[in-house]
Scaffold this active site. Structure first.
Site, PDB file in Angstrom:
ATOM      1  N   LYS A  24      -4.062  -9.920   7.007  1.00  0.00           N
ATOM      2  CA  LYS A  24      -3.757  -8.558   6.534  1.00  0.00           C
ATOM      3  C   LYS A  24      -4.314  -8.319   5.120  1.00  0.00           C
ATOM      4  O   LYS A  24      -5.036  -7.353   4.888  1.00  0.00           O
ATOM      5  CB  LYS A  24      -2.235  -8.348   6.520  1.00  0.00           C
ATOM      6  CG  LYS A  24      -1.798  -7.088   5.811  1.00  0.00           C
ATOM      7  CD  LYS A  24      -0.303  -6.897   5.855  1.00  0.00           C
ATOM      8  CE  LYS A  24       0.493  -7.602   4.796  1.00  0.00           C
ATOM      9  NZ  LYS A  24       0.582  -6.952   3.488  1.00  0.00           N
ATOM     10  N   ASP A 307       5.257 -15.002   0.370  1.00  0.00           N
ATOM     11  CA  ASP A 307       5.351 -14.212   1.604  1.00  0.00           C
ATOM     12  C   ASP A 307       5.901 -15.030   2.771  1.00  0.00           C
ATOM     13  O   ASP A 307       6.077 -14.506   3.878  1.00  0.00           O
ATOM     14  CB  ASP A 307       3.976 -13.608   1.962  1.00  0.00           C
ATOM     15  CG  ASP A 307       3.525 -12.595   0.923  1.00  0.00           C
ATOM     16  OD1 ASP A 307       4.392 -12.096   0.167  1.00  0.00           O
ATOM     17  OD2 ASP A 307       2.316 -12.322   0.833  1.00  0.00           O
TER      18      ASP A 307
END
Ligand code: EPU
Length: 430
Positions: A24, A307
């Site tokens: 991403k 993350d």
């Protein structure tokens, strides 16, 4: 009006193959930087996630032509740009829209972009982006929620970033590619997506060295050309399936990964009890024995990624003993803990430290995806909870995980998306 939820029942021993999508955060940076290139580019291994759709929509509004040319492949043509002012609602919903600043500044010498949005982890300042631009001779001012940058002639310079910032590193690289002379970025971020962005720009004719180390040199070039480029696999999506394999005592083969990018995650999962076999572009991960406690501190790459912090906390709720997780990047990234507590987790939070007492069982209930990775954490928790878990706000999850429900179903999970009418929900709530 309808509301979509993910419904999960306890699912032990997930098994099978899962293919990881493109990264991403690399895709978003590379997409924006095609504006700097200004020639047709083909991007492959683009993840099919809503953040990418949003970025494509933002760029289309600015005049960029974007076409699907195959599964996960798009052609981007940013030759003609209709506006250098990106001030509309979509911008405020996406963090990575800040890369438009570097791309416009580098190509046209000016840009006006609304302050970006993104997940809420406390303060998300832009001072280091601005420091990077100003070191190249640009003038920056923020007024009425818009960041304005401009420069007659960008000039290479030395810049030391005060904090290790992925966004500021990438933005400074993008702006420096067409500047006159050499730019040296010190204390640069080393994340795989910084390297991928540099590799993409080099394949367009840029002259960038040192990406992946903490000193990046950008020798300015006059022109760039279009290219065809394959985006790297997503480190965090891979890490999430690794954590799920361990949590469910599963046995997964995770394909389309770069094992090197997974080292810090693998190391912590092995402490917990995982067994991992590494191949060229895949790994096999299982966890036949007990889950053991471990301590984790998130750090910029090559440290344990922030993350992956919510997912590892969700996993540690089922590990024997007391684990400690320290958040080393963001001020406020434990907001989701209240959702795990609703499922029976015993977690206390003090500032940037979470202390997790392993519990015998979690119990499914209604929970919310507080943000993207927090959504992955409650899904993981749902897979190991008794009863049924209902996850709301699934739009957050879809921002960054390609078909997570389909992929987990293929591995044997009892998971689906249901759509309920809000009328029905409010009636039953009365
Ligand atoms: N920071 C500053 N000043 C700045 C920029 C950052 O003080 O000008 C601080 C931040 O407050 C934070 C630290 O530096 O404490 C790191 O922030 P960074 O700039 O690296 O974060 P980012 O570029 O805004 C990207 C990812 C995030 C990921 C972080 C850290 C994108 C679009 N986002 O954000 O990804 O958490 O790097 O690795 O690339 C996610 O994918 O779920 C996500 C949130």
């Amino acid at each position: 009006m309808n509301v979509r939820k993910i419904v999960i029942k306890k699912s032990n021993n997930l098994e099978g193959n899962v293919k990881i999508a493109g990264a991403k955060n690399a895709a978003l940076a590379i997409l924006a930087s095609t504006i700097l290139v200004g020639q047709k580019c083909i991007l492959e291994n683009v993840p099919d996630i809503s953040d990418v759709s949003l970025m494509c929509s933002i760029m289309s509004h600015l005049g960029v032509k974007i076409n699907m040319v195959g599964p996960n492949a798009i052609e981007v043509d940013a030759k003609n740009i209709s506006s250098l002012c990106a001030d509309f609602d979509e911008i405020r919903h996406m963090r990575a829209s800040y890369y438009l600043l570097g791309a416009f500044l580098g190509r046209f010498g000016k840009a006006s972009v609304a302050m970006p949005g993104g997940c809420d982890f406390g303060l998300r300042p832009m001072d280091q982006h601005i420091k990077g631009f100003e070191s190249l001779n640009a003038k920056c001012e923020i007024s009425g929620g818009i960041i304005n940058v401009k420069c007659d002639k960008l000039k290479g310079n030395r810049v030391y970033l005060d904090v290790v910032s992925v966004g500021a590193t990438i933005n400074t690289v993008i702006a420096a590619v067409r500047a006159e002379g050499t730019t040296v970025i010190e204390n640069a971020a080393k994340e795989p997506h910084v390297v991928d962005l540099a590799n993409f720009l080099n394949s367009c004719g840029a002259d960038i060295h040192g990406a992946g180390t903490d000193v990046i040199q950008v020798h300015g070039v006059k022109n760039l050309k279009g290219t065809s480029y394959q985006i790297i696999p997503d480190q965090i999506e891979a890490g999430t399936y690794m954590a799920i394999s361990v949590a469910t005592h599963g046995n997964l083969t995770i394909n389309n990964v770069i094992p090197k990018h997974l080292e810090s995650i693998s190391a912590k999962l092995c402490e917990i009890g995982a067994q991992i076999d590494y191949f060229e572009d895949s790994i096999k991960i299982s966890c036949p024995g007990k889950l053991k406690k471990c301590n984790v501190k998130t750090m910029p790459y090559p440290g344990f990624p922030t993350d992956m912090q919510p997912q590892i906390v969700a996993l540690l709720t089922k590990c024997e003993g007391t684990s400690m997780v320290t958040e080393g990047v963001w001020d406020n990234r434990f907001r989701y803990v209240s959702e795990l507590r609703r499922m029976g987790a015993e977690i206390s939070v003090d500032g940037r430290l979470a202390v997790i007492e392993g519990v015998k069982k979690l119990v499914g209930t209604n929970v919310k995806a507080i943000d993207l990775r927090a959504g992955a954490a409650v899904i993981l928790a749902g897979l190991i909870s008794e009863g049924t878990t209902y996850v709301e706000n699934i739009d957050y999850v879809e921002r960054g995980y390609e078909d997570i429900v389909g992929k987990l179903s293929n591995l044997g999970a009892d998971i689906k998306i249901v759509t309920e009418s809000l009328d029905k929900i409010s009636l039953s709530a009365c």
